[in-house]
Scaffold this motif. Structure first.
Motif, PDB file in Angstrom:
ATOM      1  N   MET A  35       0.843  -1.173   0.000  1.00 29.03           N
ATOM      2  CA  MET A  35       0.000   0.000   0.000  1.00 29.03           C
ATOM      3  C   MET A  35       0.890   1.238   0.000  1.00 29.03           C
ATOM      4  O   MET A  35       1.884   1.308   0.695  1.00 29.03           O
ATOM      5  N   ILE A  36       0.515   2.187  -0.805  1.00 31.50           N
ATOM      6  CA  ILE A  36       1.259   3.435  -0.899  1.00 31.50           C
ATOM      7  C   ILE A  36       0.583   4.460   0.002  1.00 31.50           C
ATOM      8  O   ILE A  36      -0.627   4.638  -0.055  1.00 31.50           O
ATOM      9  N   TYR A  37       1.394   5.117   0.831  1.00 33.39           N
ATOM     10  CA  TYR A  37       0.853   6.078   1.791  1.00 33.39           C
ATOM     11  C   TYR A  37       0.946   7.525   1.315  1.00 33.39           C
ATOM     12  O   TYR A  37      -0.048   8.220   1.240  1.00 33.39           O
ATOM     13  N   THR A  38       2.170   7.976   1.011  1.00 30.73           N
ATOM     14  CA  THR A  38       2.359   9.397   0.698  1.00 30.73           C
ATOM     15  C   THR A  38       3.440   9.596  -0.360  1.00 30.73           C
ATOM     16  O   THR A  38       4.267   8.713  -0.593  1.00 30.73           O
ATOM     17  N   LEU A  39       3.428  10.800  -0.951  1.00 33.03           N
ATOM     18  CA  LEU A  39       4.463  11.225  -1.885  1.00 33.03           C
ATOM     19  C   LEU A  39       4.828  12.668  -1.567  1.00 33.03           C
ATOM     20  O   LEU A  39       3.944  13.510  -1.387  1.00 33.03           O
ATOM     21  N   TYR A  40       6.129  12.936  -1.503  1.00 31.60           N
ATOM     22  CA  TYR A  40       6.658  14.289  -1.350  1.00 31.60           C
ATOM     23  C   TYR A  40       7.555  14.546  -2.557  1.00 31.60           C
ATOM     24  O   TYR A  40       8.308  13.657  -2.961  1.00 31.60           O
ATOM     25  N   ILE A  41       7.511  15.754  -3.098  1.00 29.90           N
ATOM     26  CA  ILE A  41       8.467  16.169  -4.118  1.00 29.90           C
ATOM     27  C   ILE A  41       9.121  17.457  -3.617  1.00 29.90           C
ATOM     28  O   ILE A  41       8.429  18.415  -3.273  1.00 29.90           O
ATOM     29  N   PHE A  42      10.461  17.430  -3.577  1.00 33.83           N
ATOM     30  CA  PHE A  42      11.239  18.582  -3.116  1.00 33.83           C
ATOM     31  C   PHE A  42      12.045  19.149  -4.272  1.00 33.83           C
ATOM     32  O   PHE A  42      12.620  18.400  -5.063  1.00 33.83           O
ATOM     33  N   ASP A  43      12.119  20.476  -4.333  1.00 33.78           N
ATOM     34  CA  ASP A  43      12.957  21.117  -5.345  1.00 33.78           C
ATOM     35  C   ASP A  43      14.411  21.091  -4.871  1.00 33.78           C
ATOM     36  O   ASP A  43      14.696  20.661  -3.742  1.00 33.78           O
ATOM     37  N   PRO A  44      15.360  21.524  -5.701  1.00 35.36           N
ATOM     38  CA  PRO A  44      16.773  21.480  -5.306  1.00 35.36           C
ATOM     39  C   PRO A  44      17.106  22.295  -4.059  1.00 35.36           C
ATOM     40  O   PRO A  44      18.114  22.043  -3.398  1.00 35.36           O
ATOM     41  N   ASN A  45      16.258  23.267  -3.709  1.00 35.98           N
ATOM     42  CA  ASN A  45      16.498  24.088  -2.520  1.00 35.98           C
ATOM     43  C   ASN A  45      15.871  23.519  -1.253  1.00 35.98           C
ATOM     44  O   ASN A  45      15.953  24.137  -0.200  1.00 35.98           O
ATOM     45  N   GLY A  46      15.215  22.370  -1.359  1.00 35.17           N
ATOM     46  CA  GLY A  46      14.610  21.751  -0.190  1.00 35.17           C
ATOM     47  C   GLY A  46      13.178  22.174   0.074  1.00 35.17           C
ATOM     48  O   GLY A  46      12.614  21.809   1.100  1.00 35.17           O
TER      49      GLY A  46
ATOM     50  N   CYS B 192       9.275  21.866  -0.397  1.00 37.03           N
ATOM     51  CA  CYS B 192       8.325  20.852  -0.833  1.00 37.03           C
ATOM     52  C   CYS B 192       7.399  21.510  -1.855  1.00 37.03           C
ATOM     53  O   CYS B 192       6.670  22.446  -1.528  1.00 37.03           O
ATOM     54  N   ILE B 193       7.442  21.010  -3.089  1.00 35.73           N
ATOM     55  CA  ILE B 193       6.626  21.593  -4.149  1.00 35.73           C
ATOM     56  C   ILE B 193       5.394  20.748  -4.469  1.00 35.73           C
ATOM     57  O   ILE B 193       4.542  21.174  -5.245  1.00 35.73           O
ATOM     58  N   PHE B 194       5.322  19.562  -3.850  1.00 39.70           N
ATOM     59  CA  PHE B 194       4.128  18.739  -4.033  1.00 39.70           C
ATOM     60  C   PHE B 194       4.036  17.733  -2.892  1.00 39.70           C
ATOM     61  O   PHE B 194       5.036  17.176  -2.461  1.00 39.70           O
TER      62      PHE B 194
ATOM     63  N   GLU C  71       6.861  15.879 -18.196  1.00 45.77           N
ATOM     64  CA  GLU C  71       5.939  16.078 -19.319  1.00 45.77           C
ATOM     65  C   GLU C  71       4.802  17.044 -19.011  1.00 45.77           C
ATOM     66  O   GLU C  71       4.324  17.733 -19.912  1.00 45.77           O
ATOM     67  N   THR C  72       4.351  17.095 -17.768  1.00 46.75           N
ATOM     68  CA  THR C  72       3.163  17.907 -17.462  1.00 46.75           C
ATOM     69  C   THR C  72       3.458  19.194 -16.697  1.00 46.75           C
ATOM     70  O   THR C  72       2.619  20.087 -16.686  1.00 46.75           O
ATOM     71  N   VAL C  73       4.617  19.287 -16.082  1.00 46.98           N
ATOM     72  CA  VAL C  73       4.956  20.486 -15.319  1.00 46.98           C
ATOM     73  C   VAL C  73       6.092  21.250 -15.998  1.00 46.98           C
ATOM     74  O   VAL C  73       5.943  22.426 -16.331  1.00 46.98           O
ATOM     75  N   CYS C  74       7.213  20.606 -16.213  1.00 44.61           N
ATOM     76  CA  CYS C  74       8.375  21.299 -16.789  1.00 44.61           C
ATOM     77  C   CYS C  74       8.102  21.817 -18.194  1.00 44.61           C
ATOM     78  O   CYS C  74       8.542  22.901 -18.544  1.00 44.61           O
TER      79      CYS C  74
ATOM     80  N   GLY D 144       9.780  26.550  -7.014  1.00 39.60           N
ATOM     81  CA  GLY D 144       9.629  27.128  -5.689  1.00 39.60           C
ATOM     82  C   GLY D 144       8.198  27.262  -5.227  1.00 39.60           C
ATOM     83  O   GLY D 144       7.953  27.656  -4.098  1.00 39.60           O
ATOM     84  N   ARG D 145       7.237  26.946  -6.080  1.00 38.80           N
ATOM     85  CA  ARG D 145       5.829  27.031  -5.710  1.00 38.80           C
ATOM     86  C   ARG D 145       5.224  25.635  -5.697  1.00 38.80           C
ATOM     87  O   ARG D 145       5.662  24.751  -6.416  1.00 38.80           O
ATOM     88  N   MET D 146       4.186  25.481  -4.914  1.00 37.61           N
ATOM     89  CA  MET D 146       3.485  24.199  -4.871  1.00 37.61           C
ATOM     90  C   MET D 146       2.863  23.925  -6.244  1.00 37.61           C
ATOM     91  O   MET D 146       2.308  24.814  -6.868  1.00 37.61           O
TER      92      MET D 146
END
Length: 145
Positions: free
Chosen positions: A1-12, A14-16, A105-108, A117-119
């Motif tokens: 079971m998958i609980y959570t996902l975090y995405i961090f930018d190079p500066n630390g 959390c953008i998602f 593909e969908t963000v960059c 730097g933004r969510m």
């Protein structure tokens, strides 16, 4: 079971953040949780690189406790993808790579999505993420909470 996902930018930053079947919620602000998670990842990466008896090609990819497993993927551009799962998910490396591809593909490549730097609030990315994660054998219908 998958609980959570975090995405961090190079500066630390959390953008998602997304949760599917998180069973325990912390009694702290999300921003504080994000800082703790990023600090944990940075510390583990540093520790593993220093103590490794051989040259590390891929670096730190996951660790497990008796309750959960944390999976880690770092992109060539230093984006950090952190996924928490139950212990049955031994390796989510391919899933995290697929999420990275969906991100590219969908963000960059989308000029309508704000700069770093933004969510991320792109509904296209969220829909692709949901599709990619739901295809994983470790995602169950119970996880949709």
């Amino acid at each position: 079971m998958i609980y959570t996902l975090y995405i961090f930018d190079p500066n630390g930053c959390c953008i998602f953040y997304k949760e599917w079947a998180r069973k325990r919620h912390l009694k702290m602000a999300k921003e504080e949780e994000f800082k703790l998670m990023y600090g944990l990842i940075a510390s583990i990466k540093s520790f593993v690189s220093r103590i490794s008896p051989t040259e590390m090609k891929d670096g730190f990819q996951s660790y497990a406790t008796d309750k959960y497993r944390l999976h880690f993927f770092e992109s060539p551009t230093s984006l950090k993808f952190v996924m928490m799962s139950d212990l049955a998910a031994v390796s989510l490396k391919e899933l995290l790579n697929s999420i990275y591809v969906a991100y590219v593909e969908t963000v960059c490549r989308n000029v309508l999505v704000p700069a770093r730097g933004r969510m991320i609030d792109s509904q296209f990315f969220i829909a692709r993420l949901e599709f990619v994660v739901s295809q994983s054998p470790y995602f169950t219908s119970k996880a949709q909470s």
